[in-house]
Design a protein around this motif. Structure first.
Motif, PDB file in Angstrom:
ATOM      1  N   SER A  87       0.935  -1.154   0.110  1.00 28.38           N
ATOM      2  CA  SER A  87      -0.212   0.257  -0.282  1.00 28.38           C
ATOM      3  C   SER A  87       1.053   1.305   0.224  1.00 28.38           C
ATOM      4  N   LEU A  88       2.355   1.312   0.319  1.00 28.41           N
ATOM      5  CA  LEU A  88       3.001   2.517   0.289  1.00 28.41           C
ATOM      6  C   LEU A  88       3.644   3.112  -1.051  1.00 28.41           C
ATOM      7  N   ASN A  89       2.970   2.999  -1.667  1.00 26.84           N
ATOM      8  CA  ASN A  89       3.091   3.668  -3.182  1.00 26.84           C
ATOM      9  C   ASN A  89       3.742   5.313  -3.189  1.00 26.84           C
ATOM     10  N   GLY A  90       3.183   5.851  -2.429  1.00 24.38           N
ATOM     11  CA  GLY A  90       3.815   6.937  -3.176  1.00 24.38           C
ATOM     12  C   GLY A  90       5.216   7.051  -3.301  1.00 24.38           C
ATOM     13  N   GLN A  91       5.436   9.063  -3.943  1.00 26.69           N
ATOM     14  CA  GLN A  91       6.799   9.215  -3.748  1.00 26.69           C
ATOM     15  C   GLN A  91       7.484   9.909  -2.624  1.00 26.69           C
ATOM     16  N   LEU A  92       6.494  10.199  -1.749  1.00 26.16           N
ATOM     17  CA  LEU A  92       7.149  11.129  -0.623  1.00 26.16           C
ATOM     18  C   LEU A  92       8.132   9.487   0.390  1.00 26.16           C
ATOM     19  N   HIS A  93       6.923   8.550   0.683  1.00 23.29           N
ATOM     20  CA  HIS A  93       7.538   7.038   1.291  1.00 23.29           C
ATOM     21  C   HIS A  93       8.739   6.840   0.672  1.00 23.29           C
ATOM     22  N   LYS A  94       8.687   6.416  -0.230  1.00 25.95           N
ATOM     23  CA  LYS A  94       9.926   5.665  -0.955  1.00 25.95           C
ATOM     24  C   LYS A  94      11.052   6.990  -1.277  1.00 25.95           C
ATOM     25  N   GLU A  95      10.860   8.187  -0.495  1.00 30.76           N
ATOM     26  CA  GLU A  95      12.166   9.143  -0.778  1.00 30.76           C
ATOM     27  C   GLU A  95      12.405   8.554   1.185  1.00 30.76           C
ATOM     28  N   LYS A  96      11.530   9.046   1.739  1.00 27.27           N
ATOM     29  CA  LYS A  96      11.459   8.664   3.026  1.00 27.27           C
ATOM     30  C   LYS A  96      12.765   6.993   3.216  1.00 27.27           C
ATOM     31  N   THR A  97      12.323   6.156   2.898  1.00 28.49           N
ATOM     32  CA  THR A  97      12.680   4.998   2.875  1.00 28.49           C
ATOM     33  C   THR A  97      14.811   5.240   1.804  1.00 28.49           C
ATOM     34  N   LEU A  98      14.607   5.373   1.253  1.00 26.61           N
ATOM     35  CA  LEU A  98      15.697   6.254   0.839  1.00 26.61           C
ATOM     36  C   LEU A  98      16.644   6.349   2.054  1.00 26.61           C
ATOM     37  N   ILE A  99      15.950   7.416   2.492  1.00 27.69           N
ATOM     38  CA  ILE A  99      16.830   8.250   3.421  1.00 27.69           C
ATOM     39  C   ILE A  99      17.044   7.413   4.497  1.00 27.69           C
ATOM     40  N   CYS A 100      16.290   6.816   4.479  1.00 25.71           N
ATOM     41  CA  CYS A 100      16.499   5.871   5.536  1.00 25.71           C
ATOM     42  C   CYS A 100      18.111   4.232   5.710  1.00 25.71           C
ATOM     43  N   ALA A 101      17.960   4.243   3.961  1.00 20.60           N
ATOM     44  CA  ALA A 101      19.074   2.982   3.801  1.00 20.60           C
ATOM     45  C   ALA A 101      20.378   3.934   3.716  1.00 20.60           C
ATOM     46  N   PHE A 102      19.687   5.734   3.257  1.00 24.24           N
ATOM     47  CA  PHE A 102      21.479   6.497   3.249  1.00 24.24           C
ATOM     48  C   PHE A 102      22.206   6.293   5.024  1.00 24.24           C
ATOM     49  N   LEU A 103      21.255   6.752   6.214  1.00 27.56           N
ATOM     50  CA  LEU A 103      21.271   6.369   6.814  1.00 27.56           C
ATOM     51  C   LEU A 103      22.097   5.466   8.186  1.00 27.56           C
ATOM     52  N   ALA A 104      21.187   3.925   7.517  1.00 31.61           N
ATOM     53  CA  ALA A 104      21.738   2.962   7.591  1.00 31.61           C
ATOM     54  C   ALA A 104      23.250   3.218   7.205  1.00 31.61           C
ATOM     55  N   ARG A 105      23.631   2.937   6.514  1.00 28.53           N
ATOM     56  CA  ARG A 105      24.872   2.872   5.929  1.00 28.53           C
ATOM     57  C   ARG A 105      25.946   3.857   6.282  1.00 28.53           C
ATOM     58  N   GLU A 119      10.074   2.022  -7.887  1.00 21.19           N
ATOM     59  CA  GLU A 119       8.768   1.977  -7.859  1.00 21.19           C
ATOM     60  C   GLU A 119       8.596   0.786  -6.943  1.00 21.19           C
ATOM     61  N   LYS A 120       9.744   0.159  -6.558  1.00 20.78           N
ATOM     62  CA  LYS A 120       9.872  -1.014  -5.802  1.00 20.78           C
ATOM     63  C   LYS A 120      11.056  -0.834  -4.666  1.00 20.78           C
ATOM     64  N   SER A 121      10.394  -1.018  -3.535  1.00 24.34           N
ATOM     65  CA  SER A 121      11.531  -0.640  -2.272  1.00 24.34           C
ATOM     66  C   SER A 121      12.730  -1.279  -2.169  1.00 24.34           C
ATOM     67  N   PRO A 122      13.563  -0.689  -1.703  1.00 27.33           N
ATOM     68  CA  PRO A 122      15.143  -1.774  -1.891  1.00 27.33           C
ATOM     69  C   PRO A 122      15.346  -2.598  -1.283  1.00 27.33           C
ATOM     70  N   ASN A 123      16.239  -3.647  -1.799  1.00 24.71           N
ATOM     71  CA  ASN A 123      16.364  -5.055  -1.305  1.00 24.71           C
ATOM     72  C   ASN A 123      16.887  -4.784   0.473  1.00 24.71           C
ATOM     73  N   THR A 124      17.204  -6.091   0.701  1.00 20.90           N
ATOM     74  CA  THR A 124      17.891  -6.017   2.399  1.00 20.90           C
ATOM     75  C   THR A 124      19.174  -6.757   2.403  1.00 20.90           C
ATOM     76  N   SER A 125      20.176  -6.861   3.370  1.00 21.48           N
ATOM     77  CA  SER A 125      20.891  -7.581   3.252  1.00 21.48           C
ATOM     78  C   SER A 125      21.043  -7.456   4.777  1.00 21.48           C
ATOM     79  N   ALA A 126      21.752  -8.684   4.819  1.00 20.00           N
ATOM     80  CA  ALA A 126      22.068  -9.430   6.414  1.00 20.00           C
ATOM     81  C   ALA A 126      22.592  -7.893   6.670  1.00 20.00           C
ATOM     82  N   VAL A 127      22.604  -7.774   8.400  1.00 13.87           N
ATOM     83  CA  VAL A 127      24.071  -6.984   8.887  1.00 13.87           C
ATOM     84  C   VAL A 127      24.140  -7.872  10.151  1.00 13.87           C
TER      85      VAL A 127
END
Length: 361
Positions: free
Chosen positions: A67-85, A292-300
């Motif tokens: 259900s999360l297919n909005g541009q803003l949602h994807k943007e926040k997900t990408l920011i979270c990926a950046f913070l994780a790195r 359009e798709k959420s990023p994949n994941t990798s184990a930490v």
């Protein structure tokens, strides 16, 4: 059942039928994503890696929702990926890319290039890019990995844009193996974290994500007020003391249907320690910026267990950290050096030992 209550329940049910539940789910899931996003930003600011990873796991589960297919949602997900790195920037054994030679801060720089449109201040974007470059090299030198530092510098030359004089300066520092060069100190890891925090503050001001947080705060404040009022009433009207022992002896404790002890019924007996997974962004997704798709994941990998003994090089890190930041700034010192899983409390205790043994003044 009371007829009046029955009619009310039927009316509520009819109202629910008039609303598309999938749309309700989308709104509610968006609120949950916003709450986890704000929580992750707060954990990043606090610098608490375990709490950060725990929050990241919850956010990752939410982002899997279709259900999360909005541009803003994807943007926040990408920011979270950046913070994780960035949060795992000093853990060179953590992998976010298919290419194992790409270290966390290098992957963060790749993700950061996809977030340029979210940064209103162009100079702030360039500053973070340069800090990622310098710290990618500095972290390798801190670990004594000169070859990795050279590889990181070459990778940045091929994948990112930065002033040429920075590349020349860093090449000389790598050749000298000077991990404490003043140039590296001026672009420290703590400065990188502070600059990213400035970006987050500006982003959250422009894109408020605190609706669920505010509502939860109101509930907590309301419950606290109720408890306070009950305490005041109990003080004004204390309960009468009873002296009838026979009556007390006849009373028996009611048997509870469930144990009062909190047990985790969701985990099997053979469960292991939580292993946090982090969003991984593929090369194709980076080139398309926000796909359009959420990023994949990798184990930490799991957090390392603290060692009992303090090696000589960790004592040197501690002395240099105190000299740079001052005694008591253990959180800042942890950000500048790799203490192999040790906490700020452990640094404080070790410093006391060094003072008692007159190894430091």
């Amino acid at each position: 059942m009371d007829p009046e209550n029955n009619n009310t329940a039927l009316e509520e049910a009819s109202v629910d039928e008039d609303v598309n539940f999938s749309q309700v789910t989308t709104v509610a899931t968006g609120w949950m994503l916003d709450f986890m996003f704000v929580s992750l930003c707060r954990r990043f600011k606090e610098g608490k890696l375990d709490e950060f990873n725990e929050t990241l796991s919850g956010l990752e589960a939410i982002t899997e929702s279709t259900s999360l297919n909005g541009q803003l949602h994807k943007e926040k997900t990408l920011i979270c990926a950046f913070l994780a790195r960035v949060m795992h920037g000093k853990q060179l054994d953590v992998i976010f890319e298919e290419d194992n030679s790409v270290m966390p801060l290098m992957s963060a720089a790749k993700t950061w290039s996809s977030l340029e449109h979210t940064v209103a201040d162009e100079s702030l974007f360039k500053n973070i890019t340069i800090l990622l470059l310098v710290q990618s090299v500095a972290v390798c030198l801190e670990k004594g990995q000169r070859s990795s530092a050279s590889s990181a510098l070459k990778w940045f030359e091929n994948n990112c844009e930065f002033p040429q004089n920075f590349g020349v300066k860093l090449s000389k520092i790598v050749a000298q193996r000077d991990s404490y060069h003043p140039f590296l100190m001026s672009f420290s890891f703590s400065r990188l974290l502070d600059t990213i925090q400035s970006f987050l503050d500006a982003y959250l001001e422009k894109n408020p994500s605190d609706y669920l947080l505010k509502e939860a705060t109101k509930v907590v404040q309301s419950s606290q007020n109720v408890v306070k009022s009950e305490d005041v009433m109990s003080q004004e009207n204390p309960a009468p003391k009873t002296t009838n022992k026979s009556t007390n002896q006849k009373k028996k404790t009611k048997r509870k249907l469930l144990s009062s002890k909190i047990t985790d019924v969701w985990k099997p007996d053979s469960c292991k320690k939580l292993c946090v997974s982090v969003k991984r962004i593929s090369n194709a997704e980076i080139s398309q910026k926000i796909s359009e798709k959420s990023p994949n994941t990798s184990a930490v990998p799991r957090t390392r267990k603290p060692h009992q003994k303090w090696p000589y090089h960790l004592d040197q890190y501690l002395k240099q950290g105190v000299q740079r930041h001052g005694q008591g700034k253990w959180a800042l010192i942890l950000m500048d050096y790799d203490f192999e899983g040790r906490t700020g409390t452990m640094l404080k205790d070790r410093w006391r030992v060094l003072m008692r043994t007159h190894k430091v003044s």
